[in-house]
Write a protein that holds these residues in place. Structure first.
Motif, PDB file in Angstrom:
ATOM      1  N   PHE A 194       0.797  -1.217   0.000  1.00 54.07           N
ATOM      2  CA  PHE A 194       0.000   0.000   0.000  1.00 54.07           C
ATOM      3  C   PHE A 194       0.834   1.273   0.000  1.00 54.07           C
ATOM      4  O   PHE A 194       0.295   2.376   0.019  1.00 54.07           O
ATOM      5  N   ARG A 195       2.136   1.136  -0.023  1.00 51.81           N
ATOM      6  CA  ARG A 195       3.019   2.314  -0.020  1.00 51.81           C
ATOM      7  C   ARG A 195       2.762   3.237  -1.197  1.00 51.81           C
ATOM      8  O   ARG A 195       2.860   4.441  -1.070  1.00 51.81           O
ATOM      9  N   GLN A 196       2.451   2.653  -2.330  1.00 50.37           N
ATOM     10  CA  GLN A 196       2.254   3.463  -3.527  1.00 50.37           C
ATOM     11  C   GLN A 196       0.986   4.322  -3.469  1.00 50.37           C
ATOM     12  O   GLN A 196       0.853   5.291  -4.203  1.00 50.37           O
ATOM     13  N   PHE A 197       0.069   3.955  -2.582  1.00 46.37           N
ATOM     14  CA  PHE A 197      -1.195   4.677  -2.492  1.00 46.37           C
ATOM     15  C   PHE A 197      -1.234   5.706  -1.364  1.00 46.37           C
ATOM     16  O   PHE A 197      -2.081   6.582  -1.351  1.00 46.37           O
ATOM     17  N   PHE A 198      -0.360   5.564  -0.381  1.00 45.23           N
ATOM     18  CA  PHE A 198      -0.382   6.436   0.792  1.00 45.23           C
ATOM     19  C   PHE A 198       1.025   6.895   1.104  1.00 45.23           C
ATOM     20  O   PHE A 198       1.995   6.219   0.808  1.00 45.23           O
ATOM     21  N   ASP A 199       1.132   8.016   1.781  1.00 44.03           N
ATOM     22  CA  ASP A 199       2.456   8.418   2.239  1.00 44.03           C
ATOM     23  C   ASP A 199       2.776   7.689   3.542  1.00 44.03           C
ATOM     24  O   ASP A 199       1.919   7.069   4.158  1.00 44.03           O
ATOM     25  N   ALA A 200       4.018   7.739   3.945  1.00 43.04           N
ATOM     26  CA  ALA A 200       4.489   6.963   5.099  1.00 43.04           C
ATOM     27  C   ALA A 200       3.781   7.325   6.395  1.00 43.04           C
ATOM     28  O   ALA A 200       3.721   6.520   7.317  1.00 43.04           O
ATOM     29  N   THR A 201       3.228   8.518   6.503  1.00 44.58           N
ATOM     30  CA  THR A 201       2.596   8.930   7.753  1.00 44.58           C
ATOM     31  C   THR A 201       1.128   8.526   7.844  1.00 44.58           C
ATOM     32  O   THR A 201       0.539   8.543   8.914  1.00 44.58           O
ATOM     33  N   SER A 202       0.514   8.176   6.711  1.00 44.26           N
ATOM     34  CA  SER A 202      -0.917   7.876   6.753  1.00 44.26           C
ATOM     35  C   SER A 202      -1.233   6.387   6.708  1.00 44.26           C
ATOM     36  O   SER A 202      -2.401   6.010   6.724  1.00 44.26           O
ATOM     37  N   ILE A 203      -0.231   5.539   6.683  1.00 43.19           N
ATOM     38  CA  ILE A 203      -0.473   4.096   6.619  1.00 43.19           C
ATOM     39  C   ILE A 203      -0.075   3.444   7.942  1.00 43.19           C
ATOM     40  O   ILE A 203       0.920   3.820   8.554  1.00 43.19           O
ATOM     41  N   ASP A 204      -0.890   2.509   8.369  1.00 39.04           N
ATOM     42  CA  ASP A 204      -0.624   1.800   9.621  1.00 39.04           C
ATOM     43  C   ASP A 204      -0.664   0.297   9.359  1.00 39.04           C
ATOM     44  O   ASP A 204      -1.727  -0.323   9.405  1.00 39.04           O
ATOM     45  N   PRO A 205       0.487  -0.322   9.076  1.00 41.10           N
ATOM     46  CA  PRO A 205       0.515  -1.750   8.763  1.00 41.10           C
ATOM     47  C   PRO A 205       0.119  -2.646   9.943  1.00 41.10           C
ATOM     48  O   PRO A 205      -0.254  -3.791   9.746  1.00 41.10           O
ATOM     49  N   THR A 206       0.132  -2.101  11.140  1.00 42.35           N
ATOM     50  CA  THR A 206      -0.234  -2.930  12.294  1.00 42.35           C
ATOM     51  C   THR A 206      -1.719  -3.283  12.284  1.00 42.35           C
ATOM     52  O   THR A 206      -2.128  -4.264  12.908  1.00 42.35           O
ATOM     53  N   ARG A 207      -2.516  -2.525  11.590  1.00 43.81           N
ATOM     54  CA  ARG A 207      -3.956  -2.819  11.518  1.00 43.81           C
ATOM     55  C   ARG A 207      -4.199  -4.157  10.830  1.00 43.81           C
ATOM     56  O   ARG A 207      -5.041  -4.940  11.253  1.00 43.81           O
ATOM     57  N   VAL A 208      -3.458  -4.428   9.757  1.00 43.21           N
ATOM     58  CA  VAL A 208      -3.603  -5.711   9.065  1.00 43.21           C
ATOM     59  C   VAL A 208      -3.107  -6.834   9.972  1.00 43.21           C
ATOM     60  O   VAL A 208      -3.740  -7.882  10.078  1.00 43.21           O
ATOM     61  N   ALA A 209      -1.994  -6.599  10.637  1.00 47.14           N
ATOM     62  CA  ALA A 209      -1.458  -7.618  11.549  1.00 47.14           C
ATOM     63  C   ALA A 209      -2.470  -7.977  12.627  1.00 47.14           C
ATOM     64  O   ALA A 209      -2.682  -9.151  12.947  1.00 47.14           O
ATOM     65  N   ALA A 210      -3.133  -6.990  13.177  1.00 48.86           N
ATOM     66  CA  ALA A 210      -4.147  -7.238  14.211  1.00 48.86           C
ATOM     67  C   ALA A 210      -5.295  -8.063  13.656  1.00 48.86           C
ATOM     68  O   ALA A 210      -5.822  -8.953  14.340  1.00 48.86           O
ATOM     69  N   GLN A 211      -5.668  -7.812  12.418  1.00 51.20           N
ATOM     70  CA  GLN A 211      -6.768  -8.562  11.818  1.00 51.20           C
ATOM     71  C   GLN A 211      -6.359 -10.002  11.504  1.00 51.20           C
ATOM     72  O   GLN A 211      -7.182 -10.915  11.569  1.00 51.20           O
ATOM     73  N   VAL A 212      -5.089 -10.222  11.165  1.00 48.94           N
ATOM     74  CA  VAL A 212      -4.593 -11.590  10.959  1.00 48.94           C
ATOM     75  C   VAL A 212      -4.706 -12.368  12.261  1.00 48.94           C
ATOM     76  O   VAL A 212      -5.202 -13.497  12.291  1.00 48.94           O
ATOM     77  N   VAL A 213      -4.276 -11.756  13.343  1.00 48.95           N
ATOM     78  CA  VAL A 213      -4.361 -12.410  14.650  1.00 48.95           C
ATOM     79  C   VAL A 213      -5.815 -12.752  14.990  1.00 48.95           C
ATOM     80  O   VAL A 213      -6.128 -13.858  15.433  1.00 48.95           O
ATOM     81  N   LEU A 214      -6.695 -11.824  14.757  1.00 49.67           N
ATOM     82  CA  LEU A 214      -8.117 -12.042  15.022  1.00 49.67           C
ATOM     83  C   LEU A 214      -8.684 -13.169  14.161  1.00 49.67           C
ATOM     84  O   LEU A 214      -9.365 -14.065  14.661  1.00 49.67           O
ATOM     85  N   GLY A 215      -8.402 -13.130  12.882  1.00 46.18           N
ATOM     86  CA  GLY A 215      -8.919 -14.156  11.969  1.00 46.18           C
ATOM     87  C   GLY A 215      -8.402 -15.534  12.299  1.00 46.18           C
ATOM     88  O   GLY A 215      -9.149 -16.523  12.290  1.00 46.18           O
ATOM     89  N   VAL A 216      -7.121 -15.640  12.613  1.00 47.54           N
ATOM     90  CA  VAL A 216      -6.539 -16.934  12.967  1.00 47.54           C
ATOM     91  C   VAL A 216      -7.098 -17.416  14.299  1.00 47.54           C
ATOM     92  O   VAL A 216      -7.290 -18.618  14.501  1.00 47.54           O
ATOM     93  N   GLY A 217      -7.409 -16.492  15.202  1.00 41.06           N
ATOM     94  CA  GLY A 217      -8.053 -16.876  16.458  1.00 41.06           C
ATOM     95  C   GLY A 217      -9.392 -17.543  16.226  1.00 41.06           C
ATOM     96  O   GLY A 217      -9.721 -18.554  16.859  1.00 41.06           O
ATOM     97  N   PHE A 218     -10.168 -17.019  15.292  1.00 36.32           N
ATOM     98  CA  PHE A 218     -11.449 -17.654  14.956  1.00 36.32           C
ATOM     99  C   PHE A 218     -11.233 -19.028  14.332  1.00 36.32           C
ATOM    100  O   PHE A 218     -11.964 -19.976  14.620  1.00 36.32           O
ATOM    101  N   LEU A 219     -10.238 -19.145  13.470  1.00 33.80           N
ATOM    102  CA  LEU A 219      -9.917 -20.433  12.855  1.00 33.80           C
ATOM    103  C   LEU A 219      -9.532 -21.449  13.929  1.00 33.80           C
ATOM    104  O   LEU A 219     -10.023 -22.582  13.937  1.00 33.80           O
ATOM    105  N   GLY A 220      -8.689 -21.042  14.845  1.00 33.48           N
ATOM    106  CA  GLY A 220      -8.272 -21.933  15.937  1.00 33.48           C
ATOM    107  C   GLY A 220      -9.421 -22.307  16.847  1.00 33.48           C
ATOM    108  O   GLY A 220      -9.550 -23.452  17.273  1.00 33.48           O
ATOM    109  N   ALA A 221     -10.296 -21.349  17.131  1.00 36.89           N
ATOM    110  CA  ALA A 221     -11.447 -21.632  17.999  1.00 36.89           C
ATOM    111  C   ALA A 221     -12.341 -22.691  17.378  1.00 36.89           C
ATOM    112  O   ALA A 221     -12.927 -23.520  18.088  1.00 36.89           O
TER     113      ALA A 221
END
Length: 160
Positions: A57-84
């Protein structure tokens, strides 16, 4: 044209898939619901999501407006549902906890590869394999459970 960045990402994805597979070997050998393919795909998917959140997503946003941790948090959440979904209650005892935990760790390993923490990912995969395979081989958990059963405790008290 495939450049050096794409080749690096291909290597990351192969490493993530391989380390997930390593974790899944013990689950496959013991014929659990989630084996080599599942662990490998979870690790691969987590790595891909992480790479996409950092690189894609770097090409679409500047470095200050992107938060890659949001995707990481959603991966954790999704995998938690899979594990449950892997955890079931049989005869009053939970089953599938180790498999669910393995899926969760596989995702974390994939995410570590996605952020280029290769040595951490390899170490975590090896440590996970030792935990699930070696401890099963040593049968430590079962021995501890048998030792702590109420009927064994009663027999131990009678012997005193």
């Amino acid at each position: 044209m495939i450049g050096p960045d794409e080749l690096r990402i291909f290597g990351q994805l192969v490493l993530a898939a391989f380390l997930g597979l390593v974790i899944g070997v013990e689950r496959e050998v013991t014929q659990k619901a989630a084996g080599m393919r599942t662990h490998s795909l979870v690790s691969l998917g987590a790595a891909l999501f992480t790479i996409l959140s950092i690189e894609g997503f770097r090409q679409f946003f500047d470095a200050t407006s992107i938060d890659p941790t949001r995707v990481a948090a959603q991966v954790v959440l999704g995998v938690g549902f899979l594990g449950a979904g892997l955890i079931v209650l049989r005869e009053g005892r939970p089953r599938g906890l180790t498999t669910a935990a393995g899926i969760w760790v596989s995702a974390a390993i994939g995410m570590a590869i996605g952020v280029r923490f290769y040595s951490v990912a390899v170490f975590a995969a090896l440590l996970t394999f030792v935990i699930v395979a070696v401890l099963r081989w040593l049968n430590i958990e079962k021995k501890l459970r048998l030792h702590n059963l109420p009927e064994n405790n009663e027999n131990n008290e009678e012997k005193r």
